[in-house]
Design an enzyme around this catalytic site. Structure first.
Site, PDB file in Angstrom:
ATOM      1  N   LYS A   1       1.543  17.064  -8.780  1.00  0.00           N
ATOM      2  CA  LYS A   1       0.684  15.934  -8.412  1.00  0.00           C
ATOM      3  C   LYS A   1       1.112  14.615  -9.064  1.00  0.00           C
ATOM      4  CE  LYS A   1      -2.901  15.855  -6.539  1.00  0.00           C
ATOM      5  NZ  LYS A   1      -4.212  16.321  -6.972  1.00  0.00           N
TER       6      LYS A   1
ATOM      7  N   GLU B   1      -7.345   4.100  -7.362  1.00  0.00           N
ATOM      8  CA  GLU B   1      -8.679   4.713  -7.316  1.00  0.00           C
ATOM      9  C   GLU B   1      -9.636   3.991  -8.266  1.00  0.00           C
ATOM     10  OE1 GLU B   1      -8.213   8.957  -7.890  1.00  0.00           O
ATOM     11  OE2 GLU B   1      -6.574   8.970  -6.450  1.00  0.00           O
TER      12      GLU B   1
ATOM     13  N   SER C   1      -1.443  15.492 -12.900  1.00  0.00           N
ATOM     14  CA  SER C   1      -2.578  16.394 -13.026  1.00  0.00           C
ATOM     15  C   SER C   1      -2.319  17.321 -14.195  1.00  0.00           C
ATOM     16  CB  SER C   1      -2.718  17.199 -11.735  1.00  0.00           C
ATOM     17  OG  SER C   1      -3.418  18.395 -11.995  1.00  0.00           O
TER      18      SER C   1
ATOM     19  N   HIS D   1      -9.318   2.097  13.605  1.00  0.00           N
ATOM     20  CA  HIS D   1     -10.044   3.373  13.456  1.00  0.00           C
ATOM     21  C   HIS D   1      -9.181   4.424  12.751  1.00  0.00           C
ATOM     22  CE1 HIS D   1     -12.763   1.750  16.618  1.00  0.00           C
ATOM     23  NE2 HIS D   1     -11.632   1.311  17.132  1.00  0.00           N
TER      24      HIS D   1
END
Ligand code: ARG
Length: 465
Positions: free
Chosen positions: A292, A299, A286, A165
């Site tokens: 970043k 992804e 970024s 979980h």
């Protein structure tokens, strides 16, 4: 518009047509822009077919060798980029035959298609092409598993929190995590090997739907083309796309797994976790925020999995209502297949690159272990002293509650405090707070102890040979 229409007589099937195709229809109908990828398979199939027809007495030795030489030239033209596509080249089959006839003359070229249909040709071409692609992907998949296994061996001492979980549950070896995914990939390797067997069956010699009228030697053609066997019903053979479905199901199943793997690593690479860092080669920055470093590779794997499932769902919809045997709708099975194979293959290569260049931070992983993850150890400790597990579970729950009440982590409780929870918690109870011990106790097959992890490594090594 009429003046732009092609004269249908020039099409290979044009005999009975008097009017030409609407230019938009022509482009709508054409599959050459993508099925040209099958040029070599189409030519290999044609040579096998011509040889069988020569052995049947339909072609003379001279005609067969002219066709063979001609087709070889066509193949070279495709390979070196000199093949000239003509407006009436509807698909790879018509393009190759048209060019063959230009090279060897219509008299001989026109005999190649005796007893043959494009319906069996496309099914044959796709299977031949797919067989090779799947073998290539099998190699990629083995490499991915190999990298995971090699890391698992090397980094066996590193511990991380195991989650359920997404909550800290019990400590496990980092290798155990690596192998958990590798085991899932190995199941896909197993499936892939099964899929390849069923892809590699020959429809050649089944005609348009009813079979071959010249008693063509299907076995000989299959053997020449490296097929493992024949498809045994001609109606089925030309209308069947099980081999595409199965590939898309398999690819989707792999993408589902690699997507979850990617998701784990996206989480682990976040600043909050900091367990791993992706190599620059697989991340991007970024344009706005200089700090970043984004896990774009992962992804994209996660994102492209949706696209892969789409191929599968799309083809189900395309085919579910088709009447028996070949319908032009089946042409729509080609593009999803091509895109699927590219997506899955590329994803495998990227995943392997990510995993083999990943930096891990064992200290961060260790620091993320929380004493509460050892609560079960107290229950297990009591079980070893003869206490029923349910009761032990209850007592360890009270240890957790006491730590909460005192506002300290569980491992900061004193021996006296622990003993005050239950008299059966003896002087040796502090050993329950040792992560390494907790991990090593899980030594039954499939567990996270060193020996159990090593067994898994051996199993996987056996599979990837
Ligand atoms: N380009 C076609 C396909 O991909 C080849 C078969 C055409 N057959 C036909 N009966 N029109 O399906």
């Amino acid at each position: 518009m009429a003046s732009e229409k092609k004269v249908a007589e020039n099409m290979l099937w044009g005999g009975r047509f008097t009017e030409g195709l609407d230019p938009i229809m022509e482009q709508y109908n054409a599959s050459l822009p993508y099925d040209r990828i099958f040029y070599a398979q189409d030519i290999a199939g044609s040579i096998a077919f011509a040889r069988a027809n020569y052995n049947n007495g339909i072609l003379t030795a001279e005609e067969f060798s002219a066709i063979q030489r001609g087709l070889q030239q066509v193949k070279e033209e495709w390979a070196n980029g000199t093949f000239q596509v003509k407006p009436n080249d509807e698909d790879i089959h018509t393009a190759n035959e048209r060019r063959l006839s230009e090279i060897v003359g219509k008299e001989i070229g026109g005999k190649l298609h005796t007893g043959r249909s494009r319906n069996e040709q496309i099914a044959t071409d796709m299977r031949l092409w797919l067989r090779e692609e799947l073998r290539r992907l099998e190699g990629y998949l083995k490499d991915l598993i190999k990298v995971a296994v090699a890391r698992a061996e090397r980094e066996i001492d590193v511990l991380i929190p195991g989650y359920t979980h997404l909550q800290k549950a019990q400590p496990v070896r980092w290798s155990h995590w690596l192998l958990s995914h590798a085991t899932g990939f190995a199941a896909e390797l197993d499936r892939l090997r099964e899929v390849i067997k069923r892809v590699n069956r020959s429809p050649l010699g089944c005609g348009a739907l009813a079979g071959n009228p010249f008693n063509i030697d299907r076995e000989a053609m299959a053997k020449e083309l490296g097929f493992d066997g024949l498809l045994y019903n001609s109606l089925n053979a030309v209308g069947d796309r099980d081999f595409v479905f199965e590939t898309l199901q398999w690819g989707s199943s792999f993408m589902l797994k690699i997507s979850r793997w990617a998701e784990d690593l996206i989480i682990y690479s976040s600043l909050e976790f900091g367990f791993v860092r992706l190599a620059d080669a697989y991340s991007t920055g970024s344009s706005l925020m200089p700090q970043k470093k984004n896990a774009d590779s992962l992804e994209l794997i996660r994102g492209k999995s949706g696209r892969a499932f789409g191929h599968m769902a799309g083809l189900y919809c395309t085919i579910k209502g088709l009447p028996t045997t070949y319908n032009k709708d089946l042409q729509e099975s080609v593009e999803p297949l091509l895109d699927h194979i590219k997506t899955v293959g590329d994803s495998m290569l990227i995943a392997t690159g990510v995993l083999s260049t990943l930096t891990i931070f064992p200290d961060k992983m260790r620091a993320a272990l929380a004493p509460e993850m050892l609560a079960t150890e107290f229950a297990d400790y009591l079980v070893r002293k003869g206490v029923p597990f349910r009761e032990g579970h209850h007592i360890s729950g009270r240890v957790v509650a006491l730590a909460e009440k005192e506002g300290v982590p569980m491992d900061q409780l004193s021996l006296e405090q622990l003993k005050s929870v239950d008299a059966r918690l003896g002087d040796d109870v502090l050993e329950c707070l040792d992560y390494e011990r907790a991990v090593e106790l899980k030594s039954a097959v499939g567990g996270t102890s060193k020996s159990a992890v090593r067994e898994q490594i051996e199993v996987l090594k056996g599979l990837i040979g």
